[in-house]
Scaffold this motif. Structure first.
Motif, PDB file in Angstrom:
ATOM      1  N   GLN A 208       0.539   2.974 -19.396  1.00  0.00           N
ATOM      2  CA  GLN A 208       1.071   1.553 -19.628  1.00  0.00           C
ATOM      3  C   GLN A 208       2.333   1.380 -19.345  1.00  0.00           C
ATOM      4  OE1 GLN A 208      -0.681  -1.189 -19.570  1.00  0.00           O
ATOM      5  NE2 GLN A 208      -0.061  -2.685 -20.942  1.00  0.00           N
ATOM      6  N   LYS A 209       3.462   2.210 -20.067  1.00  0.00           N
ATOM      7  CA  LYS A 209       4.786   1.925 -19.763  1.00  0.00           C
ATOM      8  C   LYS A 209       5.217   2.521 -18.525  1.00  0.00           C
ATOM      9  CE  LYS A 209       6.991   5.134 -22.253  1.00  0.00           C
ATOM     10  NZ  LYS A 209       7.974   5.683 -23.480  1.00  0.00           N
ATOM     11  N   TYR A 210       4.649   3.419 -17.612  1.00  0.00           N
ATOM     12  CA  TYR A 210       4.987   3.718 -16.355  1.00  0.00           C
ATOM     13  C   TYR A 210       4.617   2.269 -15.514  1.00  0.00           C
ATOM     14  CZ  TYR A 210       4.902   6.171 -11.837  1.00  0.00           C
ATOM     15  OH  TYR A 210       4.883   6.647 -10.609  1.00  0.00           O
ATOM     16  N   LEU A 211       3.602   1.670 -15.721  1.00  0.00           N
ATOM     17  CA  LEU A 211       3.116   0.581 -15.015  1.00  0.00           C
ATOM     18  C   LEU A 211       4.213  -0.571 -15.103  1.00  0.00           C
ATOM     19  CD1 LEU A 211      -0.694   0.465 -15.668  1.00  0.00           C
ATOM     20  CD2 LEU A 211       0.341   1.350 -13.398  1.00  0.00           C
ATOM     21  N   LYS A 212       4.444  -0.818 -16.283  1.00  0.00           N
ATOM     22  CA  LYS A 212       5.327  -1.953 -16.598  1.00  0.00           C
ATOM     23  C   LYS A 212       6.731  -1.519 -16.048  1.00  0.00           C
ATOM     24  CE  LYS A 212       3.546  -3.859 -20.725  1.00  0.00           C
ATOM     25  NZ  LYS A 212       3.696  -4.208 -22.221  1.00  0.00           N
ATOM     26  N   GLY A 213       7.230  -0.377 -15.930  1.00  0.00           N
ATOM     27  CA  GLY A 213       8.448  -0.029 -15.257  1.00  0.00           C
ATOM     28  C   GLY A 213       8.385  -0.277 -13.668  1.00  0.00           C
ATOM     29  N   ILE A 214       7.294   0.296 -13.032  1.00  0.00           N
ATOM     30  CA  ILE A 214       7.475   0.123 -11.585  1.00  0.00           C
ATOM     31  C   ILE A 214       7.317  -1.234 -11.118  1.00  0.00           C
ATOM     32  CG2 ILE A 214       6.446   2.459 -11.252  1.00  0.00           C
ATOM     33  CD1 ILE A 214       3.777   1.401 -10.547  1.00  0.00           C
ATOM     34  N   VAL A 215       6.731  -2.124 -11.767  1.00  0.00           N
ATOM     35  CA  VAL A 215       6.318  -3.393 -11.507  1.00  0.00           C
ATOM     36  C   VAL A 215       7.894  -3.975 -12.105  1.00  0.00           C
ATOM     37  CG1 VAL A 215       5.425  -5.774 -12.501  1.00  0.00           C
ATOM     38  CG2 VAL A 215       3.816  -3.606 -12.180  1.00  0.00           C
ATOM     39  N   SER A 216       8.491  -3.928 -12.962  1.00  0.00           N
ATOM     40  CA  SER A 216       9.747  -4.613 -13.304  1.00  0.00           C
ATOM     41  C   SER A 216      10.819  -4.222 -12.157  1.00  0.00           C
ATOM     42  CB  SER A 216      10.440  -4.071 -14.701  1.00  0.00           C
ATOM     43  OG  SER A 216      10.766  -2.724 -14.433  1.00  0.00           O
ATOM     44  N   ILE A 217      10.749  -3.284 -11.602  1.00  0.00           N
ATOM     45  CA  ILE A 217      11.831  -3.041 -10.463  1.00  0.00           C
ATOM     46  C   ILE A 217      11.259  -3.518  -8.901  1.00  0.00           C
ATOM     47  CG2 ILE A 217      12.772  -1.178 -11.532  1.00  0.00           C
ATOM     48  CD1 ILE A 217      11.251   0.492  -9.399  1.00  0.00           C
ATOM     49  N   SER A 218      10.196  -4.059  -8.775  1.00  0.00           N
ATOM     50  CA  SER A 218       9.541  -4.398  -7.668  1.00  0.00           C
ATOM     51  C   SER A 218       9.313  -6.056  -7.614  1.00  0.00           C
ATOM     52  CB  SER A 218       8.126  -3.662  -7.373  1.00  0.00           C
ATOM     53  OG  SER A 218       8.587  -2.246  -7.445  1.00  0.00           O
ATOM     54  N   GLN A 219       9.855  -6.830  -8.547  1.00  0.00           N
ATOM     55  CA  GLN A 219       9.361  -8.203  -8.603  1.00  0.00           C
ATOM     56  C   GLN A 219      10.847  -9.006  -8.049  1.00  0.00           C
ATOM     57  OE1 GLN A 219       7.901  -8.676 -12.719  1.00  0.00           O
ATOM     58  NE2 GLN A 219       5.832  -8.860 -11.761  1.00  0.00           N
TER      59      GLN A 219
ATOM     60  N   VAL B  11       9.765   2.757   1.117  1.00  0.00           N
ATOM     61  CA  VAL B  11       9.503   1.523   0.199  1.00  0.00           C
ATOM     62  C   VAL B  11      10.841   0.962  -0.161  1.00  0.00           C
ATOM     63  CG1 VAL B  11       8.206   0.789  -1.727  1.00  0.00           C
ATOM     64  CG2 VAL B  11       7.275   2.397  -0.221  1.00  0.00           C
ATOM     65  N   TYR B  12      10.909  -0.357   0.002  1.00  0.00           N
ATOM     66  CA  TYR B  12      12.235  -0.967  -0.637  1.00  0.00           C
ATOM     67  C   TYR B  12      11.654  -1.926  -1.633  1.00  0.00           C
ATOM     68  CZ  TYR B  12      14.094   0.758   3.862  1.00  0.00           C
ATOM     69  OH  TYR B  12      14.227   1.358   4.930  1.00  0.00           O
ATOM     70  N   GLU B  13      11.713  -1.380  -3.032  1.00  0.00           N
ATOM     71  CA  GLU B  13      11.030  -2.096  -3.981  1.00  0.00           C
ATOM     72  C   GLU B  13      11.621  -3.359  -4.542  1.00  0.00           C
ATOM     73  OE1 GLU B  13      10.720   2.398  -5.092  1.00  0.00           O
ATOM     74  OE2 GLU B  13      12.172   1.160  -4.210  1.00  0.00           O
ATOM     75  N   LYS B  14      12.545  -3.944  -4.587  1.00  0.00           N
ATOM     76  CA  LYS B  14      13.231  -5.011  -4.975  1.00  0.00           C
ATOM     77  C   LYS B  14      12.482  -6.141  -4.046  1.00  0.00           C
ATOM     78  CE  LYS B  14      17.343  -7.630  -6.506  1.00  0.00           C
ATOM     79  NZ  LYS B  14      16.598  -7.792  -7.989  1.00  0.00           N
ATOM     80  N   GLY B  15      11.747  -7.044  -4.819  1.00  0.00           N
ATOM     81  CA  GLY B  15      11.244  -8.297  -4.172  1.00  0.00           C
ATOM     82  C   GLY B  15       9.523  -7.926  -3.502  1.00  0.00           C
TER      83      GLY B  15
ATOM     84  N   LEU C  83       0.779  -1.323  -0.205  1.00  0.00           N
ATOM     85  CA  LEU C  83      -0.201   0.114  -0.039  1.00  0.00           C
ATOM     86  C   LEU C  83       0.834   1.073  -0.020  1.00  0.00           C
ATOM     87  CD1 LEU C  83      -2.924  -1.308   2.506  1.00  0.00           C
ATOM     88  CD2 LEU C  83      -2.936  -0.911   0.076  1.00  0.00           C
ATOM     89  N   ALA C  84       2.096   1.244   0.499  1.00  0.00           N
ATOM     90  CA  ALA C  84       2.909   2.172   0.601  1.00  0.00           C
ATOM     91  C   ALA C  84       3.535   2.261  -0.826  1.00  0.00           C
ATOM     92  CB  ALA C  84       3.928   2.242   1.696  1.00  0.00           C
ATOM     93  N   TRP C  85       3.996   1.495  -1.318  1.00  0.00           N
ATOM     94  CA  TRP C  85       4.166   1.381  -2.764  1.00  0.00           C
ATOM     95  C   TRP C  85       3.128   1.916  -3.856  1.00  0.00           C
ATOM     96  CZ3 TRP C  85       2.537  -1.681  -7.015  1.00  0.00           C
ATOM     97  CH2 TRP C  85       3.477  -1.903  -8.054  1.00  0.00           C
ATOM     98  N   LEU C  86       2.075   1.671  -3.520  1.00  0.00           N
ATOM     99  CA  LEU C  86       0.936   2.321  -4.421  1.00  0.00           C
ATOM    100  C   LEU C  86       0.916   3.965  -4.101  1.00  0.00           C
ATOM    101  CD1 LEU C  86      -2.127  -0.267  -4.102  1.00  0.00           C
ATOM    102  CD2 LEU C  86      -0.676   0.074  -5.799  1.00  0.00           C
ATOM    103  N   ARG C  87       0.989   4.067  -2.861  1.00  0.00           N
ATOM    104  CA  ARG C  87       0.762   5.355  -2.497  1.00  0.00           C
ATOM    105  C   ARG C  87       2.187   6.393  -3.154  1.00  0.00           C
ATOM    106  NH1 ARG C  87      -1.158   3.477   2.361  1.00  0.00           N
ATOM    107  NH2 ARG C  87       0.950   4.037   3.363  1.00  0.00           N
TER     108      ARG C  87
END
Length: 560
Positions: A549-560, A371-375, A356-360
């Motif tokens: 769409q590009k923004y969503l793919k970007g933030i997901v790629s660094i958080s998985q 927020v610690y994105e990785k993983g 939820l902090a990541w979403l905000r």
């Protein structure tokens, strides 16, 4: 007698009649002075209990005129001890209440369960016990079906955390020992705000030491206020089924009207989802007449407070989504003297506390928690799809497997089907496939055909889904700051809104009052925050705007 021989889940189900217990001189040594769980039932009612002295326990039950049972089901296992029978009793109370085949007579909650040796074995055993109860006609619904029910999720029989218990006890003590009090319960989605509210309500009405109605309490002096009309019937059903009938359950405007006709204030008032309480807004003047005063306007919170001796409100500052909702700063001002109770631990989302902090952070609502994105998304199914059609089909497939999976969207398309159901509302820019908005607002989540439709914020706020699919409409966009190598810095991206593409007429500030669309920007980002926080197990997204769409793919790629 039925025996399941597998060691980790073995138990016996023993059937007895009332007459057998009336003949106390004939004791069954198999169940005498051993730990057991029992279910008493007649044609309509059942009662769940536990005992290590069942014959002694039943001598009291037989004297209780409210216990009209004719049959007794006794559950026995070599694995049972004091901890495990408390555990099984608590689970049975919770699930049999939600199953609703019988009226549950228990008035004292099951006990809080702490970890003990063998707890996983008992959890495995309970699945087998429940299957057997269905076979015997005592229960009717599978556990998976019950998990999706409103009454199960918000039952006052739920086991609470230490933080939740502390909040409940603090507020209840103030209500029972003072003449007037004000309380504000805050926390992120999934921290159990509504469960805390139902627990306080239940403990107020029923003395949890005796299980009897609290002496001197008049249920007509207790009110529960639900600002979201689409949830009102679910709350009324919950209150009735848990034995709290007689409590007033109303929308804010209904409550204010009723309170004005009373000789005195309500003694105990509770408000869930208080971020949706209203302030005066000219575009909705017809619906907000009750906020007009002799010298201007007031708010629903102020009026409700005027008619309550004790007031407890549940609030999330990030879920104010329309100009008619009380402004966050004003709400904080109005509640400055309220006692604050913060719920911190996330229980609903499998994504964990940081999601939820990541979403905000990435919706640019707030950067209030590091927020610690990785993983961060590990273990949570967050996927960016390539079209509305792909997202829609994925959620439909998940619904077949899990149930209670829905597609929702930002309010970026006109609701044409409201006037003509033969039309369509939403067109996929990639495939050209056509889709329809929700055909109803009230109770849409649980409607049989809702998986075929696309819901909006006004059908979804406050709801829990197993998986959610979220379509970002053209009303939300993203500007990037380009780098020399042609890449983009996600941290320099700026989310912006397009008022012309936003179709919620009552969601738009009055023309000329919103400098640079700052207010609208805040509402729209919060709407997506609410939508993206609905999925317990996962969230699938697609943005119709290529930059988003590009923004969503970007933030997901660094958080998985």
């Amino acid at each position: 007698m039925v025996l399941f021989p597998t060691k980790l889940t073995s138990f016996e189900l023993i059937k007895k009649t009332r007459k057998e217990f009336e003949q106390m001189d004939f004791k069954d040594l198999d169940i005498d002075t051993v730990p057991v769980v029992y279910i008493q039932l007649d044609k309509k009612n059942l009662y769940v209990g536990k005992s290590t002295d069942i014959y002694g326990r039943f001598s009291a039950h037989l004297k209780d005129i409210s216990k009209t049972f004719t049959e007794i089901i006794i559950i026995k296992s070599d694995l049972f001890n004091e901890s495990s029978i408390k555990h099984i009793e608590t689970l049975l109370i919770d699930y049999l209440l939600a199953d609703s085949k019988f009226n549950l007579l228990n008035k004292i909650k099951g006990q809080n369960i702490h970890s003990y040796n063998g707890i996983e074995d008992v959890n495995n055993m309970f699945v087998k016990i429940w299957d057997k109860l269905i076979e015997e006609g005592i229960a009717s619904e599978q556990l998976k079906e019950i998990h999706n029910k409103f009454i199960y999720k918000y039952s006052p029989f739920k086991v609470l955390s230490a933080n939740q218990i502390e909040v409940c006890q603090d507020i209840l003590a103030a209500m029972l020992t003072t003449s007037e009090s004000r309380h504000l319960i805050t926390g992120d989605p999934g921290t159990g705000k509504t469960i805390v509210l139902t627990n306080i309500l239940y403990a107020l009405v029923y003395d949890q030491t005796t299980g009897k109605d609290r002496e001197g309490l008049d249920r007509e002096e207790v009110a529960l206020i639900i600002p979201q009309n689409h949830s009102l019937s679910s709350y009324k059903d919950l209150i009735r089924k848990v034995g709290l009938h007689g409590i007033t359950v109303l929308s804010p405007s209904q409550f204010i009207k009723k309170a004005k006709g009373k000789d005195d204030k309500f003694k105990y008032v509770f408000v869930d989802e208080a971020h949706r309480l209203k302030q005066y807004f000219g575009k909705q003047a017809r619906d907000l007449k009750h906020l007009i005063t002799a010298d201007g306007h007031t708010t629903e919170l102020e009026l409700i407070s005027d008619y309550a001796y004790h007031l407890t409100v549940v609030y999330d500052q990030y879920q104010t989504i329309r100009p008619a909702d009380i402004d966050t700063a004003h709400f904080k001002q109005l509640t400055v003297d309220y006692k604050k109770h913060i719920l911190r631990k996330q229980f609903r989302l499998k994504s964990g506390d940081q999601y939820l902090a990541w979403l905000r952070k990435y919706l640019q609502i707030a950067d209030d928690v590091a927020v610690y994105e990785k993983g961060l998304l590990k273990g949570y199914e967050f996927k960016v799809m390539d079209s509305i059609s792909e997202l829609y089909e994925a959620i439909k497939k998940l619904n077949n497997d899990y149930e209670l999976c829905r597609v929702v969207a930002g309010y970026s398309w006109e609701w044409a089907t409201q006037k003509d159901e033969n039309l369509h509302d939403i067109t996929d820019p990639v495939t050209g496939d056509e889709f329809k908005w929700n055909s109803k607002t009230k109770g849409w989540i649980n409607k049989e055909n809702s998986v075929e439709e696309i819901g909006c914020i006004h059908t979804t706020q406050g709801a829990d889904l197993n998986f959610v699919g979220v379509i970002f409409g053209e009303e939300i966009d993203c500007d990037y700051a380009g780098e020399e190598d042609g890449s983009y810095d996600l941290n320099k991206a700026k989310i912006k809104v397009n008022p012309e593409k936003y179709k919620d007429r009552n969601g738009l500030p009055i023309k000329g009052t919103d400098l640079n669309n700052e207010e609208l920007n805040s509402y729209i980002k919060r709407i997506y925050y609410v939508l993206l926080s609905r999925g317990i197990n996962g969230c699938y997204v697609y943005a119709t705007n290529p930059n988003m769409q590009k923004y969503l793919k970007g933030i997901v790629s660094i958080s998985q």
